[in-house]
Design a protein around this motif. Structure first.
Motif, mmCIF file in Angstrom:
data_model
loop_
_atom_site.group_PDB
_atom_site.id
_atom_site.type_symbol
_atom_site.label_atom_id
_atom_site.label_comp_id
_atom_site.label_asym_id
_atom_site.label_seq_id
_atom_site.Cartn_x
_atom_site.Cartn_y
_atom_site.Cartn_z
ATOM 1 N N GLY A 7 58.355 19.393 -12.233
ATOM 2 C CA GLY A 7 59.693 18.745 -12.365
ATOM 3 C C GLY A 7 60.501 19.598 -13.100
ATOM 4 O O GLY A 7 61.174 18.998 -13.925
ATOM 5 N N PHE A 11 65.789 16.632 -15.789
ATOM 6 C CA PHE A 11 66.424 16.603 -17.321
ATOM 7 C C PHE A 11 65.500 17.055 -18.034
ATOM 8 O O PHE A 11 65.848 17.941 -18.754
ATOM 9 C CB PHE A 11 66.965 15.154 -17.179
ATOM 10 C CG PHE A 11 66.783 14.436 -18.767
ATOM 11 C CD1 PHE A 11 67.834 15.351 -19.452
ATOM 12 C CD2 PHE A 11 66.403 13.573 -19.189
ATOM 13 C CE1 PHE A 11 68.096 15.177 -20.733
ATOM 14 C CE2 PHE A 11 66.576 13.162 -20.281
ATOM 15 C CZ PHE A 11 67.404 13.907 -21.348
ATOM 16 N N GLY A 13 62.507 18.510 -17.628
ATOM 17 C CA GLY A 13 61.842 19.860 -17.430
ATOM 18 C C GLY A 13 62.843 21.158 -17.617
ATOM 19 O O GLY A 13 62.456 21.958 -17.998
ATOM 20 N N ASP A 33 59.435 22.185 -8.314
ATOM 21 C CA ASP A 33 60.234 21.076 -8.203
ATOM 22 C C ASP A 33 60.769 20.795 -6.907
ATOM 23 O O ASP A 33 60.878 21.689 -6.272
ATOM 24 C CB ASP A 33 61.374 21.297 -9.129
ATOM 25 C CG ASP A 33 62.220 19.602 -9.463
ATOM 26 O OD1 ASP A 33 62.476 18.925 -8.645
ATOM 27 O OD2 ASP A 33 62.184 19.292 -10.689
ATOM 28 N N ASP A 34 60.487 19.653 -6.317
ATOM 29 C CA ASP A 34 61.110 19.249 -4.753
ATOM 30 C C ASP A 34 62.608 18.950 -4.721
ATOM 31 O O ASP A 34 62.932 18.640 -3.856
ATOM 32 C CB ASP A 34 60.176 18.419 -4.005
ATOM 33 C CG ASP A 34 60.378 16.906 -4.605
ATOM 34 O OD1 ASP A 34 61.158 16.602 -5.750
ATOM 35 O OD2 ASP A 34 59.885 15.845 -4.175
ATOM 36 N N ALA A 76 57.728 13.417 -11.403
ATOM 37 C CA ALA A 76 57.697 12.308 -11.226
ATOM 38 C C ALA A 76 58.675 11.545 -10.422
ATOM 39 O O ALA A 76 59.773 11.943 -10.369
ATOM 40 C CB ALA A 76 57.373 11.462 -12.531
HETATM 41 P P1 NAD Z 1 63.880 13.552 -13.650
HETATM 42 O O1 NAD Z 1 64.092 12.804 -12.447
HETATM 43 O O2 NAD Z 1 65.270 14.281 -14.097
HETATM 44 O O3 NAD Z 1 62.774 14.560 -13.517
HETATM 45 C C1 NAD Z 1 61.779 14.654 -12.351
HETATM 46 C C2 NAD Z 1 61.607 15.745 -11.667
HETATM 47 O O4 NAD Z 1 60.571 15.772 -10.838
HETATM 48 C C3 NAD Z 1 62.832 16.074 -10.993
HETATM 49 O O5 NAD Z 1 63.269 17.402 -11.071
HETATM 50 C C4 NAD Z 1 62.353 16.044 -9.482
HETATM 51 O O6 NAD Z 1 63.099 16.675 -8.410
HETATM 52 C C5 NAD Z 1 60.873 16.225 -9.499
HETATM 53 N N1 NAD Z 1 60.114 15.749 -8.497
HETATM 54 C C6 NAD Z 1 59.821 14.584 -8.247
HETATM 55 N N2 NAD Z 1 58.926 14.350 -7.266
HETATM 56 C C7 NAD Z 1 58.329 15.594 -7.127
HETATM 57 C C8 NAD Z 1 57.326 16.089 -6.132
HETATM 58 N N3 NAD Z 1 56.709 15.318 -5.463
HETATM 59 N N4 NAD Z 1 57.071 17.173 -6.461
HETATM 60 C C9 NAD Z 1 57.632 18.309 -7.281
HETATM 61 N N5 NAD Z 1 58.673 17.521 -8.118
HETATM 62 C C10 NAD Z 1 59.067 16.359 -7.937
HETATM 63 O O7 NAD Z 1 63.391 12.766 -14.760
HETATM 64 P P2 NAD Z 1 63.071 12.807 -16.218
HETATM 65 O O8 NAD Z 1 63.898 11.990 -17.056
HETATM 66 O O9 NAD Z 1 63.265 14.523 -16.645
HETATM 67 O O10 NAD Z 1 61.475 12.705 -16.510
HETATM 68 C C11 NAD Z 1 60.549 13.479 -16.735
HETATM 69 C C12 NAD Z 1 59.103 13.031 -16.960
HETATM 70 O O11 NAD Z 1 59.193 12.166 -18.093
HETATM 71 C C13 NAD Z 1 58.934 12.003 -15.738
HETATM 72 O O12 NAD Z 1 57.220 12.106 -15.646
HETATM 73 C C14 NAD Z 1 59.176 10.720 -16.295
HETATM 74 O O13 NAD Z 1 58.267 9.752 -15.812
HETATM 75 C C15 NAD Z 1 58.723 11.018 -17.956
HETATM 76 N N6 NAD Z 1 59.683 9.926 -18.594
HETATM 77 C C16 NAD Z 1 60.979 10.066 -18.978
HETATM 78 C C17 NAD Z 1 61.655 9.271 -19.924
HETATM 79 C C18 NAD Z 1 63.003 9.266 -20.172
HETATM 80 O O14 NAD Z 1 63.644 8.699 -21.030
HETATM 81 N N7 NAD Z 1 63.910 10.371 -19.307
HETATM 82 C C19 NAD Z 1 60.714 8.084 -20.561
HETATM 83 C C20 NAD Z 1 59.657 8.106 -20.061
HETATM 84 C C21 NAD Z 1 58.866 8.899 -19.442
#
Ligand code: NAD
Length: 305
Positions: A7, A11, A13, A33-34, A76
């Motif tokens: 990921g 954001f 990542g 990342d996908d 995720a």
């Molecule tokens: P985001 O959507 O920006 O990042 C998730 C990344 O995972 C994306 O770049 C997406 O393209 C990639 N992805 C999704 N499915 C995939 C797959 N099958 N294979 C490879 N890559 C894949 O979201 P974020 O806010 O950066 O969240 C990052 C992590 O933090 C996640 O696990 C999320 O559940 C967790 N989280 C975030 C928050 C928040 O406030 N942003 C709060 C709690 C938990």
């Protein structure tokens, strides 16, 4: 140290990859990342290598993970409303995807740091939320993140794999996208204020959240990797600074100097009422960690927009 960030184009990542490559003792940083919600543009101009593919592809993971010293698993399918629209897809990526990543890490014997979510506390009304509270997920997303952390801890217990599962609360900051149906509250509010469109609040706005600036989150993640921190319990990654959604809107009005056309809409299914972290375990594992205060973090975020 060579580090894989699943990921890594998302954001949190991409902010983490940028932090890691800026540190002197980092070797190769790979983002897997996908690009389903992330973007290659988030890594533009950096030394981060982007491998485009899915965490559900164990062959791809086996081609990358053995050369790594640590894996930070952030990939995720995020967001509560997205999981209500397609629960199976959330389960697939967040639960099955996590086991697939853990299997590759187990085969290679690599330290894993993974992202869970404060949403696992769900209907548990006690504040602040400490890690020993019962978890009562209110949405498929929360259930899938509970599976994420449960698998991470189980791999530590079953196979002796060094693992650490963080419960992120509401993370905000640069690179967090606005302008789509599942946008998080901070970018959604800033975007609406700058465009002069309605600021949509679901419910009365008195629901509260514990906002954490992404710069603080990635410093903790990088430190966890460098010091190979592991723990047999999930660890909150937030500091107990609870703010209502209405107060967040007021703070952003002050920072932008712009008015907000606030519109209250129906509360959303699956949303928790109040969220506030107990940070004792975090401070025990990361002594001296300081968070960027909300006003400062919001100002930096507005500037990035
Ligand atoms: P985001 O959507 O920006 O990042 C998730 C990344 O995972 C994306 O770049 C997406 O393209 C990639 N992805 C999704 N499915 C995939 C797959 N099958 N294979 C490879 N890559 C894949 O979201 P974020 O806010 O950066 O969240 C990052 C992590 O933090 C996640 O696990 C999320 O559940 C967790 N989280 C975030 C928050 C928040 O406030 N942003 C709060 C709690 C938990």
């Amino acid at each position: 140290m060579n580090i894989l960030v699943t990921g890594g184009a998302g954001f949190i990542g991409a902010n983490l990859c940028r932090e890691l490559v800026s540190r002197p003792n980092t070797g190769k940083v790979i983002a897997l990342d996908d690009l389903s919600t992330g973007s290659a543009a988030n890594l533009a101009g950096t030394d981060v290598e982007l491998v485009e593919g899915s965490i559900l592809d164990s062959g791809l993971l086996d081609s990358v993970v053995p050369a790594m010293d640590a894996v930070v698993h952030l990939a995720a399918r995020p967001s509560v409303p997205r999981s209500l629209a397609d629960p199976v897809a959330s389960h697939h990526v967040n639960a099955t995807g996590t086991v697939t990543v853990l299997e590759a890490c187990r085969r290679a014997g690599v330290h894993v740091v993974a992202a869970s979510s404060s949403s696992v506390y769900g209907a548990t009304a006690v504040l602040p939320k400490h890690e020993d509270l019962a978890t009562r997920p209110l949405s498929p997303y929360a259930a899938s993140k509970l599976a994420t952390e449960a698998y991470v801890l189980a791999y530590g217990a079953s196979f002796g794999l060094p693992t650490l599962a963080f419960r992120f609360f509401n993370v905000y900051g640069p690179l967090q996208p606005a302008g789509h149906a599942y946008a998080a509250v901070v970018p959604a509010f800033i975007d609406a204020m700058l465009r002069g469109t309605p600021v949509r609040i679901f419910g009365d706005g008195l629901q509260s959240r514990d906002f954490t600036y992404v710069g603080t989150v990635v410093r903790v993640l990088a430190d966890a990797v460098m010091r190979k921190v592991s723990c047999d319990r999930p660890v909150n990654l937030a500091f107990g600074t609870r703010v209502s959604v209405l107060d967040l809107a007021r703070e952003l009005m002050d920072i932008t100097g712009l008015p907000a056309d606030i519109r209250h809409e129906q509360p959303r299914a699956g949303d928790v009422r109040d969220s506030q972290a107990a940070d004792g375990l975090l401070r025990e594992l990361f002594p001296g960690i300081a968070q960027v205060p909300l006003e400062e973090g919001l100002a930096k975020t507005v500037t990035w927009f």
